[in-house]
Design a protein around this motif. Sequence first.
Motif, mmCIF file in Angstrom:
data_model
loop_
_atom_site.group_PDB
_atom_site.id
_atom_site.type_symbol
_atom_site.label_atom_id
_atom_site.label_comp_id
_atom_site.label_asym_id
_atom_site.label_seq_id
_atom_site.Cartn_x
_atom_site.Cartn_y
_atom_site.Cartn_z
ATOM 1 N N LEU A 130 0.824 -1.203 0.000
ATOM 2 C CA LEU A 130 0.000 0.000 0.000
ATOM 3 C C LEU A 130 0.860 1.256 0.000
ATOM 4 O O LEU A 130 0.591 2.211 -0.735
ATOM 5 N N ALA A 131 1.918 1.268 0.811
ATOM 6 C CA ALA A 131 2.808 2.429 0.862
ATOM 7 C C ALA A 131 3.458 2.664 -0.497
ATOM 8 O O ALA A 131 3.580 3.818 -0.956
ATOM 9 N N TYR A 132 3.872 1.588 -1.159
ATOM 10 C CA TYR A 132 4.490 1.701 -2.482
ATOM 11 C C TYR A 132 3.499 2.258 -3.496
ATOM 12 O O TYR A 132 3.828 3.160 -4.273
ATOM 13 N N GLY B 71 6.851 4.050 9.988
ATOM 14 C CA GLY B 71 7.313 2.682 10.222
ATOM 15 C C GLY B 71 8.593 2.714 11.024
ATOM 16 O O GLY B 71 9.231 3.775 11.178
ATOM 17 N N ASP B 72 8.979 1.568 11.553
ATOM 18 C CA ASP B 72 10.205 1.484 12.340
ATOM 19 C C ASP B 72 11.412 1.840 11.495
ATOM 20 O O ASP B 72 11.378 1.812 10.260
ATOM 21 N N SER B 73 12.512 2.117 12.170
ATOM 22 C CA SER B 73 13.756 2.463 11.485
ATOM 23 C C SER B 73 14.224 1.315 10.600
ATOM 24 O O SER B 73 14.172 0.150 10.990
ATOM 25 N N GLY B 74 14.667 1.672 9.391
ATOM 26 C CA GLY B 74 15.243 0.676 8.500
ATOM 27 C C GLY B 74 14.256 -0.110 7.673
ATOM 28 O O GLY B 74 14.622 -1.125 7.078
ATOM 29 N N MET B 75 13.003 0.334 7.598
ATOM 30 C CA MET B 75 11.982 -0.418 6.859
ATOM 31 C C MET B 75 11.840 0.030 5.401
ATOM 32 O O MET B 75 11.095 -0.577 4.643
ATOM 33 N N GLY B 76 12.520 1.104 5.003
ATOM 34 C CA GLY B 76 12.451 1.553 3.617
ATOM 35 C C GLY B 76 11.744 2.877 3.412
ATOM 36 O O GLY B 76 11.423 3.242 2.276
ATOM 37 N N LYS B 77 11.497 3.618 4.488
ATOM 38 C CA LYS B 77 10.796 4.908 4.348
ATOM 39 C C LYS B 77 11.610 5.885 3.498
ATOM 40 O O LYS B 77 11.075 6.541 2.597
ATOM 41 N N THR B 78 12.895 5.985 3.801
ATOM 42 C CA THR B 78 13.747 6.918 3.051
ATOM 43 C C THR B 78 13.811 6.527 1.580
ATOM 44 O O THR B 78 13.803 7.394 0.696
ATOM 45 N N PHE C 261 1.708 10.752 4.351
ATOM 46 C CA PHE C 261 2.464 10.530 5.587
ATOM 47 C C PHE C 261 2.808 9.047 5.669
ATOM 48 O O PHE C 261 1.922 8.198 5.734
ATOM 49 N N ILE C 262 4.114 8.728 5.621
ATOM 50 C CA ILE C 262 4.596 7.350 5.676
ATOM 51 C C ILE C 262 5.272 7.127 7.010
ATOM 52 O O ILE C 262 6.151 7.902 7.399
ATOM 53 N N VAL D 54 0.095 5.961 5.507
ATOM 54 C CA VAL D 54 0.372 4.560 5.196
ATOM 55 C C VAL D 54 1.520 4.079 6.076
ATOM 56 O O VAL D 54 2.361 4.864 6.517
ATOM 57 N N CYS D 55 1.544 2.775 6.317
ATOM 58 C CA CYS D 55 2.535 2.192 7.218
ATOM 59 C C CYS D 55 3.437 1.221 6.467
ATOM 60 O O CYS D 55 2.975 0.456 5.618
#
Length: 476
Positions: free
Chosen positions: A146-148, A172-179, A169-170, A294-295
């Motif tokens: 969904l985020a993609y 999620g925990d650190s290192g999940m691909g937000k950046t 607004f995205i 989205v998460c």
Amino acid sequence: MEQTKETELWDRLLADMQSTGEVGEYWMDTYFSKMRLLQDTGTKLIIEYERGMLIEWVEISHSGMILNAVSRVLKAARELQFVEAGAGEQPAPAAEQEPPAAEKPARAPRSTAAKSTRRSRSKPLISGLNEDYRFENFIVGDNSRLAYAAARRVAESAAENTRAFNPLFIYGDSGMGKTHLLQAIGNEIRRQDEDTQVLYVTGEEFTNGYIDALTKKGEALSNFRRRYRRADVLLIDDIQFLAKKGKTQEEFFHTFNALFESGKQVVLCADCPASGITNMEARLCTRFEQGMTVCLESPCYETRLAILRSKARRWRSELICDEVLQYLARNISSSVRSLEGGLTRISSIAAFSHRSPSVQEARAQLSDLLDRRRTSKVTIEDIQNAVAEEFRVRVADLNGRRRTAGIAHSRQVAMYLARKLTQNSLQEIGAAFGGRDHGTVIHATRTVEEKMSADPELGGFIRRMEEEMGYGAAAR
């Protein structure tokens, strides 16, 4: 015009969802009013939606509501299939493809005018984007689908000078691909129109820039504001960094309003939902939530393995065998960043030694990255989770009363491993599997031992589990 039976059924379903309060006016106007029932096959409802609609969001958040309404209205069950309007239609002849001037969509002139305005600017913004972050190399899984989809829709609409979700607004925990997703949006927009002013910064950069502007004299503060407010697309990473910083929050509040009211796109990332950011002004949180949230969740084993295989191909890490990649995927689940770190380390070892490292060498070199549960005392819960993932069953099934062949086999394997890799008594193991007695555990152990000799695949899985978990447990 006389209603078709499909139109009548769709209206009944929508009325039912509205009567139960499951669907409000916003969802009805924004989504369901732009959908129609094409066909009821008797086993499936085929629903058409308008082009441009984020159907992934509807499927994830509202499919259950539609199915509940189907059950109430039809007194029967149906599957759902969503198809895009016009999908599969043959293109019109060339002479008919160009619509009359009065019927042409207004979006094209707006986009052309916007491009003209952008080219007239004397100095482009320094975007801050890393070109390695692209949609093409983002591995999509159930945790990120969904985020993609939302990120791609934002990129496509912003490049056309329209707005799909503002803000997006995205979290999620650190290192999940937000950046990665955040910068992929910017890179895709720049690819489609290099004149679009895209600016990527972190919350820390925004804060430090604002403080620096305050301490300087002259035009520093005006230049700071001008830099952000002339952006067509503003991408802010780690927005939670603004927490507890009242003056910085106030400045960002005015920046956000200026961009939003000018029809500019804003995308934000954080490590938790906007409402969960402590010491963030309520007026900012409400603005963050007025678009779409989205998460990004933790990727499953299959997605982690796909990520590693993709990275290994891109990095030309031919010396890393798939067995090692599978080991990494099973034992590093904390974040995608940790996965990449593990692969980088193993790739370096392979490059220096000019040979393929073994699973044992990978385990020795990555002890600090491996999940804690793999390097500490193994629990029955650890084993149940690993077996459930391997055999694609639920942990609840292992503990339940169901006796289908697949579940019974998985339960026996889990009991076998629990007896071999933990120090729990037979009674404790039986109790952990839905209150079964010690005799059931003994029978399960003997059954699995017999099956292993005839089933090499099962034997391989048992040995892998013993290898991955056994060194941290007191094996019997």
